[in-house]
Design a protein around this motif. Structure first.
Motif, PDB file in Angstrom:
ATOM      1  N   LEU A  13     125.080  44.027  21.298  1.00  0.00           N
ATOM      2  CA  LEU A  13     124.151  44.797  20.467  1.00  0.00           C
ATOM      3  C   LEU A  13     124.326  46.299  20.681  1.00  0.00           C
ATOM      4  O   LEU A  13     124.290  47.080  19.715  1.00  0.00           O
ATOM      5  N   LEU A  14     124.529  46.700  21.918  1.00  0.00           N
ATOM      6  CA  LEU A  14     124.766  48.124  22.193  1.00  0.00           C
ATOM      7  C   LEU A  14     126.063  48.588  21.549  1.00  0.00           C
ATOM      8  O   LEU A  14     126.135  49.665  20.951  1.00  0.00           O
ATOM      9  N   TYR A  15     127.092  47.781  21.666  1.00  0.00           N
ATOM     10  CA  TYR A  15     128.390  48.123  21.089  1.00  0.00           C
ATOM     11  C   TYR A  15     128.275  48.242  19.574  1.00  0.00           C
ATOM     12  O   TYR A  15     128.769  49.201  18.978  1.00  0.00           O
ATOM     13  N   LEU A  16     127.598  47.274  18.954  1.00  0.00           N
ATOM     14  CA  LEU A  16     127.414  47.321  17.506  1.00  0.00           C
ATOM     15  C   LEU A  16     126.522  48.474  17.105  1.00  0.00           C
ATOM     16  O   LEU A  16     126.722  49.086  16.032  1.00  0.00           O
ATOM     17  N   GLY A  17     125.544  48.797  17.918  1.00  0.00           N
ATOM     18  CA  GLY A  17     124.642  49.914  17.636  1.00  0.00           C
ATOM     19  C   GLY A  17     125.390  51.236  17.657  1.00  0.00           C
ATOM     20  O   GLY A  17     125.148  52.123  16.833  1.00  0.00           O
ATOM     21  N   TYR A  18     126.280  51.426  18.602  1.00  0.00           N
ATOM     22  CA  TYR A  18     127.060  52.673  18.664  1.00  0.00           C
ATOM     23  C   TYR A  18     128.070  52.757  17.544  1.00  0.00           C
ATOM     24  O   TYR A  18     128.388  53.835  17.067  1.00  0.00           O
ATOM     25  N   LYS A  19     128.590  51.620  17.116  1.00  0.00           N
ATOM     26  CA  LYS A  19     129.555  51.624  16.025  1.00  0.00           C
ATOM     27  C   LYS A  19     128.913  52.015  14.713  1.00  0.00           C
ATOM     28  O   LYS A  19     129.547  52.623  13.858  1.00  0.00           O
ATOM     29  N   MET A  20     127.662  51.647  14.520  1.00  0.00           N
ATOM     30  CA  MET A  20     126.985  51.962  13.275  1.00  0.00           C
ATOM     31  C   MET A  20     126.674  53.451  13.164  1.00  0.00           C
ATOM     32  O   MET A  20     126.629  53.979  12.065  1.00  0.00           O
ATOM     33  N   PHE A  21     126.470  54.121  14.234  1.00  0.00           N
ATOM     34  CA  PHE A  21     126.119  55.546  14.153  1.00  0.00           C
ATOM     35  C   PHE A  21     127.319  56.356  14.269  1.00  0.00           C
ATOM     36  O   PHE A  21     128.108  56.860  14.489  1.00  0.00           O
TER      37      PHE A  21
END
Length: 106
Positions: A98-106
């Protein structure tokens, strides 16, 4: 077994003999009374041995069950320890994704 004679009881019984009793009769009475006391004591000792053997048997059984319980408790403890660790790893993994996906989105 329920009747226990003491030396005082024996002396009282001897006094109850007729005054014409001979010394042999008195000695026979004493010997018989002592034999009765000894027989009672032997019966009590045998009962105590039986009770001791029964207690030893129960102790061995309890000891065996105690060891089995200890082994099973350790297995159960290990099982739930690893379940807890696996759950922690899953939670950390999901959090990382979730953290990895969260950073990828921003």
């Amino acid at each position: 077994m329920s009747s226990k004679y003491t030396m005082k009881d024996i002396e009282l019984q001897i006094m109850n003999l007729s005054p014409t009793s001979s010394k042999v009769e008195i000695l026979e009475k004493k010997v018989n009374d002592v034999q009765t006391i000894l027989q009672n004591n032997i019966e009590i000792a045998i009962d105590n041995v039986d009770k001791t053997e029964d207690l030893e048997s129960k102790t061995e059984t309890l000891s065996r069950f105690s060891k089995e319980f200890s082994v099973q408790a350790k297995k159960t403890k290990r099982k739930y320890y690893w379940k807890s660790k696996k759950l922690s790893l899953v939670i950390v993994g999901i959090g990382s994704v979730l953290l990895y996906l969260g950073y990828k989105m921003f």
